[in-house]
Each structure stands twice: as C-alpha cells, then as structure tokens.
Design a protein around this motif. Structure first.
Motif, short mmCIF file in Angstrom:
data_model
loop_
_atom_site.label_atom_id
_atom_site.label_comp_id
_atom_site.label_asym_id
_atom_site.label_seq_id
_atom_site.Cartn_x
_atom_site.Cartn_y
_atom_site.Cartn_z
N GLU A 1 -8.75 -2.03 8.15
CA GLU A 1 -8.69 -2.09 9.60
C GLU A 1 -10.06 -1.88 10.25
N GLY B 1 -0.03 4.44 -1.37
CA GLY B 1 -0.77 5.57 -1.94
C GLY B 1 -1.21 6.63 -0.95
N GLY B 2 -0.75 6.56 0.30
CA GLY B 2 -1.18 7.56 1.28
C GLY B 2 -0.53 8.92 1.02
N ASP C 1 6.78 1.95 12.94
CA ASP C 1 6.14 2.65 11.81
C ASP C 1 6.86 3.98 11.71
N ASN D 1 1.96 -2.39 4.62
CA ASN D 1 2.00 -0.93 4.66
C ASN D 1 3.41 -0.52 4.24
N SER D 2 3.54 0.63 3.62
CA SER D 2 4.86 0.95 3.04
C SER D 2 5.79 1.65 4.03
N ASP D 3 5.37 1.83 5.27
CA ASP D 3 6.18 2.66 6.18
C ASP D 3 6.62 1.91 7.43
N GLU E 1 -4.62 4.11 -8.55
CA GLU E 1 -5.94 4.58 -8.11
C GLU E 1 -6.13 6.01 -8.56
N GLU F 1 -9.31 -0.38 15.48
CA GLU F 1 -8.39 0.60 14.89
C GLU F 1 -8.38 1.88 15.74
N LYS F 2 -7.19 2.29 16.12
CA LYS F 2 -6.94 3.52 16.90
C LYS F 2 -7.97 3.72 18.02
N ARG G 1 1.77 13.18 7.93
CA ARG G 1 2.48 13.31 9.21
C ARG G 1 3.99 13.40 9.03
N ALA H 1 0.38 -0.44 -4.94
CA ALA H 1 -0.89 0.28 -5.02
C ALA H 1 -0.61 1.75 -4.81
N ASP I 1 -8.23 3.94 0.06
CA ASP I 1 -7.99 3.56 1.46
C ASP I 1 -7.17 2.26 1.51
N GLY J 1 -3.68 -0.04 15.21
CA GLY J 1 -4.79 -0.98 15.26
C GLY J 1 -4.49 -2.00 16.36
N ASN K 1 -1.39 -4.17 15.38
CA ASN K 1 -1.19 -4.55 13.99
C ASN K 1 0.10 -3.89 13.48
N LEU L 1 0.86 -1.19 0.00
CA LEU L 1 0.00 0.00 0.00
C LEU L 1 0.89 1.24 0.00
#
Ligand code: GDD
Ligand code: MG
Length: 356
Positions: A193, A8-9, A217, A107-109, A80, A160-161, A13, A52, A85, A144, A171, A6
């Motif tokens: 999530e 694409g975010g 993360d 997740n990419s981070d 996308e 989640e959170k 932050r 993605a 998401d 999560g 997670n 993933l």
C-alpha cells in the motif's frame, strides 16, 4: 487461476481472540474467516491458494489442512521466518505465482459478496498490471484511500491511512495482479500500500473495480460485529422466524439447544456446543464454541470467546470481547471490557478497559 492470501499479520486489534489463534482462524459466522475467502475463490475456478503465513503458522497449517479436502483447491503454505509486510510475501512466493497468468491477492480479514467473476472480467478489459476492489466508507482514515477516474477506473492516487481527507473510496483488500508486478518487489519487508501501489499509479497501471453490495474489514471488534450484522442481513437463505424466542437473522449451530424463555437475536451467531440455560438474552453478538451461558445472562454487542462460563444474571455489553476460558461470576456487569484468556471476573467493569 491462482490466489495468494496474506495471512501472516499479528491481529493485534482483535486481541484477546488472536492471542490463542491467528486472525484468519477466528470464526466469523461459524467458520474460520479465511474459509469464506477460499470458498469464494474456489467458486470462480481458482485451483491453487498460496497462504502467506508467519504468526502462529503451525496452527494455521494444521487447521487449514483439516478442511483441504472439502475445499477442492490445492493449498500451498509460503512461510515467512520474519514478517515481510503486505508485498514482500508475493516476492517470497514468486516461484508459485510467476507463470505468466494474473492472480488474486487477498487480505485475510475482509468479508463481502465476493463478486470475483465480474472483477476478473474488468481486469481483462483494461489490460493493465493491476486491479484493486474498492468500496465506499464513512471513516476512510482507517484504510487505503483510492482516487480514480470515474469513467475508466484508472487510479490516480493511492494514500494509505491518510491523516487528512483525500476521498471516501477505499482499498477493499482484494487485488488481481499480472505476474509482471512481481518484478517490482524484492524479498524483504515491503508495503504494497505504501510502496508498490503508489508506484504503479504513477505509470497508470492500477485500476479500481467498484464492489457491489456490503463490505467490511472484520479485523477489529466493532467492525467484526458490524460485519456479522451485514453478513447475516445478506444471507440469501435466511429463514423466516419460526420460533418465538428467535429474532432473525441469526445463525445458530445445529448442536445448540434453545431452552424456553430465551430470546436470541437479531444478528447473533452461536457456535458449536454452546450451552444456553433458561432465560438467556443475546443480541448483536457472537458466541464462540463450547461456552456456557448460565440462566438469565444478557449479552449485547459483544464477542464471547471459547470455553467461557458466563454466570447467572451477568450482563456483558458495549463491544466487550471476552477471551478463551474466562469465568464471569454471577450478576457481574461488563461494559466494553476486553478480558484476557483464563481470567475469572468477580468485579464489575463499569467503563471500557482491558482486564489483564
Ligand atoms: N504474510 C503476511 N506477512 N501477512 C501480513 C503481514 C506480514 O508481515 N502483515 C499483515 N499481513 C496480512 C494481515 O494478516 C491481513 O490479512 C492483511 O495482511 C492486511 O493487514 P491488516 O493489518 O489487516 O491491514 P489493515 O486492515 O490495517 O489495512 C489493509 O486493509 C484495508 C482493507 O481492509 C490495507 O490493505 C488497506 O489499504 C485496506 O484499505
Ligand atoms: Mg485489516
């Protein structure tokens, strides 16, 4: 085996670093974050990685393609038009993933030891639809939270959170899923999530694989610096201190010369073509490519962007993040400053703030 990352975010932050680059390309330990993951996947036999992408997709594509040959895996970009998401991208990439085999989702981070081989074995052993890598943290509300049976790993609850304390196992942003999970997702913005995982728990289809070793993360400045520290501490090939002006562990690109009377380390990463002048002091920090640190400048627990100039006797500390092509004048003091790209700073920043 295949994997989907993933990527694409918006990386909000990690601004200002993500104003010029998508988060997966921000260099962590001198290479784009996402390359750490692709290399780890490739080492356990993943042959196809689907990225993605959405935010700054052209830049991601052209940068990753530069590395494709060395990576030894086939890269497919799944684009996308609007962000879908964390689950929607799987449905969009269905034609690549739906071959009856299980696949990784990352997740990419996230940075860790990536013990993927053990994770694959665990996924095969329980035989259910999904496995999530989990780890323990002190601040679970940012993540999560996963509640599971200790003996088997069966997940009873995924929140989640959470606003209120549920547990401290979280997670870690790495999954192995069977292709049947694709039938649960439509091509529309959907949260893995908040929507898919809770649903999978209800039918006892989701299992927790407890990660060994460090994990972080690195998608926000404080955690990026903490993750760098953990990463450097865990490098198996860490060299013992040979030079009096280095305090290990450090990672310094071979193009960088260290003049006399500098003191670098511990937990410092210096990228390609950074120029250090005499008497520079750096600790717990990352310096990105092509930046110049003038004589006697002092950098502590901060990230310095690309092509910056840090003036003589300047002092940058307390999780400051300096964007690209910033000039910090001589003798300036920055305390927790987030400085946007292309700024010239000629006044002190005494308290943490954003400098636009
Ligand atoms: N393709 C695509 N499209 N990727 C996206 C999108 C989107 O619309 N939105 C986010 N992503 C990607 C991000 O680039 C990142 O790689 C990943 O999805 C997770 O997004 P983050 O924004 O980093 O989420 P988080 O850190 O707040 O929380 C997630 O990670 C935690 C572990 O680090 C969740 O998965 C938590 O449950 C988890 O604990
Ligand atoms: Mg994240």
């Amino acid at each position: 085996m295949k994997a989907l990352i993933l990527a694409g975010g918006y990386g909000t932050r990690l601004r200002p670093l993500t104003l010029t680059q998508p988060k997966p390309l921000v260099e962590f330990a001198n290479k784009p974050m996402i390359l750490h993951q692709i290399e780890a996947l490739s080492s356990v036999g993943v042959d196809t990685v689907i990225l993605a992408v959405s935010y700054k997709k052209e830049q991601l594509e052209s940068e990753i393609l530069k590395h494709t040959e060395k990576l030894g895996v086939k890269i497919i970009f799944s684009v996308e038009e609007t962000p879908l998401d964390t689950a929607g991208p799987l449905a969009l990439a269905r034609r690549y993933l739906n071959d009856g085999e299980s696949f990784f989702v990352l997740n990419s981070d996230v940075i860790c030891d990536f013990n993927f081989q053990a994770m694959i074995a665990f996924h095969r052993s329980h035989g259910k639809e999904g496995t999530i890598a989990v780890t323990q943290v002190n601040e679970p509300s940012k993540y999560g939270v996963v509640v599971f049976k200790k003996e088997t790993g069966e997940i009873e609850k995924f929140v989640e959170k959470p606003q209120e304390y549920v547990g401290n196992k979280i997670n870690a942003g790495m999954y192995i899923l069977n292709s049947s999970v694709l039938d649960r997702i439509e091509v529309k913005p959907t949260s893995m999530e908040k929507e898919i995982f809770p649903e999978m728990c209800q039918t006892s289809n989701l299992y927790a694989f407890v990660l060994k070793g460090y994990w972080m993360d690195v998608g926000q400045p404080r955690d990026f610096l903490k993750g760098t520290q953990l990463y450097l501490d865990n490098q198996k090939s860490a060299i013992p201190s040979t030079s009096t002006n280095l305090i290990h562990p450090v990672m310094i690109h071979e193009s960088v010369k260290i003049p006399s009377k500098c003191c670098i380390g511990p937990h410092v990463v210096i990228a390609e073509n950074v120029i250090l002048e005499e008497g520079v002091r750096i600790k717990n920090s990352t310096i990105l490519p092509n930046t110049i640190l003038r004589q006697h400048s002092f950098i502590s627990t901060s990230i310095i962007g690309r092509k910056c100039t840090i003036g003589q006797w300047a002092r940058v500390e307390n999780t400051s993040v300096i964007g690209d092509e910033v000039v910090i004048k001589d003798e300036i003091y920055l305390n927790g400053a987030l400085v946007c790209n292309n700024k010239t700073i000629s006044e002190n920043v005494l308290e943490p703030k954003v400098v636009m």
